[in-house]
Design a protein around this motif. Sequence first.
Motif, PDB file in Angstrom:
ATOM      1  N   VAL A   1      40.961 -19.337 -56.427  1.00  0.00           N
ATOM      2  CA  VAL A   1      41.638 -19.197 -55.883  1.00  0.00           C
ATOM      3  C   VAL A   1      42.247 -17.808 -56.981  1.00  0.00           C
ATOM      4  O   VAL A   1      43.016 -17.239 -56.894  1.00  0.00           O
ATOM      5  N   SER A   2      41.273 -17.686 -57.744  1.00  0.00           N
ATOM      6  CA  SER A   2      41.532 -16.092 -58.699  1.00  0.00           C
ATOM      7  C   SER A   2      41.506 -14.934 -57.229  1.00  0.00           C
ATOM      8  O   SER A   2      42.387 -14.034 -57.028  1.00  0.00           O
ATOM      9  N   SER A   3      40.850 -15.189 -56.403  1.00  0.00           N
ATOM     10  CA  SER A   3      40.599 -14.062 -55.485  1.00  0.00           C
ATOM     11  C   SER A   3      41.087 -13.822 -54.038  1.00  0.00           C
ATOM     12  O   SER A   3      41.764 -13.273 -54.181  1.00  0.00           O
ATOM     13  N   ARG A   4      42.085 -15.876 -54.183  1.00  0.00           N
ATOM     14  CA  ARG A   4      42.928 -15.430 -53.827  1.00  0.00           C
ATOM     15  C   ARG A   4      44.045 -14.965 -53.263  1.00  0.00           C
ATOM     16  O   ARG A   4      44.941 -14.096 -53.264  1.00  0.00           O
ATOM     17  N   ASP A   5      44.105 -14.704 -55.031  1.00  0.00           N
ATOM     18  CA  ASP A   5      45.415 -14.114 -55.467  1.00  0.00           C
ATOM     19  C   ASP A   5      44.919 -12.516 -56.239  1.00  0.00           C
ATOM     20  O   ASP A   5      45.811 -11.952 -57.127  1.00  0.00           O
ATOM     21  N   GLN A   6      43.604 -11.992 -56.276  1.00  0.00           N
ATOM     22  CA  GLN A   6      43.450 -10.516 -55.632  1.00  0.00           C
ATOM     23  C   GLN A   6      43.219 -10.057 -57.343  1.00  0.00           C
ATOM     24  O   GLN A   6      43.721  -8.952 -57.750  1.00  0.00           O
ATOM     25  N   VAL A   7      42.695 -10.753 -58.202  1.00  0.00           N
ATOM     26  CA  VAL A   7      42.694 -11.551 -59.680  1.00  0.00           C
ATOM     27  C   VAL A   7      41.514  -9.825 -59.317  1.00  0.00           C
ATOM     28  O   VAL A   7      41.431  -9.300 -60.624  1.00  0.00           O
ATOM     29  N   TYR A   8      40.779  -9.824 -58.611  1.00  0.00           N
ATOM     30  CA  TYR A   8      39.157  -9.607 -59.211  1.00  0.00           C
ATOM     31  C   TYR A   8      38.857  -7.965 -57.576  1.00  0.00           C
ATOM     32  O   TYR A   8      38.309  -7.908 -57.277  1.00  0.00           O
ATOM     33  N   GLY A   9      40.237  -8.063 -57.053  1.00  0.00           N
ATOM     34  CA  GLY A   9      40.383  -6.840 -55.767  1.00  0.00           C
ATOM     35  C   GLY A   9      39.458  -7.240 -54.476  1.00  0.00           C
ATOM     36  O   GLY A   9      40.032  -5.833 -53.667  1.00  0.00           O
ATOM     37  N   THR A  10      40.153  -8.423 -54.516  1.00  0.00           N
ATOM     38  CA  THR A  10      38.954  -9.114 -52.987  1.00  0.00           C
ATOM     39  C   THR A  10      39.971  -8.483 -51.804  1.00  0.00           C
ATOM     40  O   THR A  10      41.526  -9.335 -51.624  1.00  0.00           O
ATOM     41  N   PRO A  11      40.009  -8.123 -50.368  1.00  0.00           N
ATOM     42  CA  PRO A  11      41.177  -7.192 -50.042  1.00  0.00           C
ATOM     43  C   PRO A  11      41.187  -9.244 -48.532  1.00  0.00           C
ATOM     44  O   PRO A  11      40.821  -9.769 -48.813  1.00  0.00           O
ATOM     45  N   MET A  12      42.572  -8.215 -48.078  1.00  0.00           N
ATOM     46  CA  MET A  12      42.837  -9.898 -47.457  1.00  0.00           C
ATOM     47  C   MET A  12      43.086  -8.793 -45.547  1.00  0.00           C
ATOM     48  O   MET A  12      43.560  -7.844 -46.263  1.00  0.00           O
ATOM     49  N   PRO A  13      42.849  -9.749 -44.919  1.00  0.00           N
ATOM     50  CA  PRO A  13      42.865 -11.222 -44.541  1.00  0.00           C
ATOM     51  C   PRO A  13      41.562 -11.411 -45.151  1.00  0.00           C
ATOM     52  O   PRO A  13      40.705 -10.392 -44.932  1.00  0.00           O
ATOM     53  N   ALA A  14      41.056 -12.494 -45.262  1.00  0.00           N
ATOM     54  CA  ALA A  14      39.669 -12.893 -46.038  1.00  0.00           C
ATOM     55  C   ALA A  14      39.512 -14.746 -45.727  1.00  0.00           C
ATOM     56  O   ALA A  14      39.733 -15.185 -45.929  1.00  0.00           O
ATOM     57  N   VAL A  15      38.080 -14.743 -45.818  1.00  0.00           N
ATOM     58  CA  VAL A  15      37.475 -16.113 -45.894  1.00  0.00           C
ATOM     59  C   VAL A  15      36.948 -15.852 -47.073  1.00  0.00           C
ATOM     60  O   VAL A  15      35.773 -15.820 -47.209  1.00  0.00           O
ATOM     61  N   LEU A  16      37.253 -17.031 -48.092  1.00  0.00           N
ATOM     62  CA  LEU A  16      36.534 -17.105 -49.520  1.00  0.00           C
ATOM     63  C   LEU A  16      35.369 -18.489 -49.302  1.00  0.00           C
ATOM     64  O   LEU A  16      34.879 -18.544 -48.279  1.00  0.00           O
ATOM     65  N   GLY A  17      35.047 -18.182 -49.982  1.00  0.00           N
ATOM     66  CA  GLY A  17      33.925 -20.088 -50.446  1.00  0.00           C
ATOM     67  C   GLY A  17      32.910 -18.944 -51.004  1.00  0.00           C
ATOM     68  O   GLY A  17      32.630 -18.468 -50.617  1.00  0.00           O
ATOM     69  N   HIS A  18      31.950 -19.647 -52.077  1.00  0.00           N
ATOM     70  CA  HIS A  18      30.795 -19.041 -52.544  1.00  0.00           C
ATOM     71  C   HIS A  18      30.000 -20.352 -53.141  1.00  0.00           C
ATOM     72  O   HIS A  18      28.970 -19.716 -53.978  1.00  0.00           O
ATOM     73  N   GLU A  19      30.293 -21.733 -52.959  1.00  0.00           N
ATOM     74  CA  GLU A  19      29.492 -23.034 -53.331  1.00  0.00           C
ATOM     75  C   GLU A  19      28.958 -23.738 -51.921  1.00  0.00           C
ATOM     76  O   GLU A  19      28.759 -24.380 -51.656  1.00  0.00           O
ATOM     77  N   GLY A  20      28.576 -22.691 -51.224  1.00  0.00           N
ATOM     78  CA  GLY A  20      27.753 -23.037 -49.846  1.00  0.00           C
ATOM     79  C   GLY A  20      26.912 -24.084 -49.898  1.00  0.00           C
ATOM     80  O   GLY A  20      26.085 -23.856 -50.160  1.00  0.00           O
ATOM     81  N   ALA A  21      27.074 -24.871 -48.658  1.00  0.00           N
ATOM     82  CA  ALA A  21      25.115 -25.536 -48.158  1.00  0.00           C
ATOM     83  C   ALA A  21      25.669 -26.321 -46.852  1.00  0.00           C
ATOM     84  O   ALA A  21      26.650 -26.744 -46.773  1.00  0.00           O
ATOM     85  N   GLY A  22      24.655 -25.733 -46.414  1.00  0.00           N
ATOM     86  CA  GLY A  22      24.552 -26.180 -44.790  1.00  0.00           C
ATOM     87  C   GLY A  22      22.509 -26.361 -44.349  1.00  0.00           C
ATOM     88  O   GLY A  22      21.597 -26.221 -45.259  1.00  0.00           O
ATOM     89  N   VAL A  23      23.304 -25.924 -43.496  1.00  0.00           N
ATOM     90  CA  VAL A  23      21.356 -25.745 -42.577  1.00  0.00           C
ATOM     91  C   VAL A  23      21.517 -24.756 -41.290  1.00  0.00           C
ATOM     92  O   VAL A  23      22.841 -24.093 -40.714  1.00  0.00           O
ATOM     93  N   VAL A  24      20.144 -24.225 -41.693  1.00  0.00           N
ATOM     94  CA  VAL A  24      19.423 -22.939 -40.655  1.00  0.00           C
ATOM     95  C   VAL A  24      20.411 -23.144 -38.996  1.00  0.00           C
ATOM     96  O   VAL A  24      19.420 -23.542 -38.912  1.00  0.00           O
TER      97      VAL A  24
END
Length: 377
Positions: free
Chosen positions: A44-67
Amino acid sequence: MKITAALVPEKGASFVLRDLTLADPVGDEIRVRVVACGICHTDVSSRDQVYGTPMPAVLGHEGAGVVEAVGPKVKAIKPGDHVLMSFDSCGNCPSCRDGQIAYCWHHMEMNFSGFRYSGTAWDVPSPISMAVDGVETPVAGAFFGQSSFATHAICSERNAVVVDKDLPLEVLAPLGCGMQTGAGAVLNTLNPAPGSSFAITGAGTVGMAAIMAAKIAGCAPIIAIDMSADRLKLALELGATHAINPADGDIVQAVKAILPAGVQYSIETTAHPAVFRAAVDMLQVRGICGLIGGAKLGTEASFEMTHILFGRTIRGILQGDSVPKSFLPRLIGLYRSGRFPIERLETRYRLDQINEAIADMKSGKTIKPVLMTGSQP
């Protein structure tokens, strides 16, 4: 390949589902079919560019899945493996060479820029692009080395952890950031002896993980501090011995009513300067406060200097000082044994419910929202 992702088109905007293009993995990268992804306040903070992540962006950093596919330099991960994704690190800076990868000297650019690390051998700015007037245009799509609010993600062998195929990925997904941060702050960084006194400000995902870890470490008393009566009730069920609501009065005085000398350890998760000050003020002589809460860049806090002079320590903590490839299996073992019941914090949402999930998290209705992308193992 074509994927569906929750895209942030501009600063502060709602997430919108879009069909995007994901590049093939190169070098030590792997392509993961995402099964689930936790939502963290950092998203949410990154959506609001608190840490400077450029837009447009795909966020998410707690992913789990199959290789599904691997790059030519991948050595130990293969298609069909089940993985959890965590933060990225360069592997070559002084911190990484010392095994302290949470403090990688390139942490901000590798995890918040949204683009592949500029020091890599290939010159591809982002693995994700979108069609703009018929032209494929890069989207910030390497957030925390994964951008996993999507049906598929590209990560590296460095930040992927293989797990047993019988484990529920939708439960374990949040281990990659919030859970390991709270638990690691206790078990890795502070490493309290049994019987140590502990206070945790904030009973969200990170705070609850810290409470469960403090119980695992044998701490007592364990004091949970939060504005929500429901969260305090759950904290008591998960390991806290005492609960304090700031609405009832000064929290430092409340802690010292339990322990007149103060606590040996405190963890601050709220990122509010006044609460941070209180977490330090409640320490006994030679006590240690671990700062976890991520505040907006430039936020300052003040302290009484003589209080700190008496051997008290303020310790900044990133990612719970975790090395995910070794610490996540430890947490999984605790989960299997029933000692780290993270499922009690989680609520499932579909990918197209991401805005609802974030609203529920911000209101306190949900502690840890987990997005289900629609693809199962």
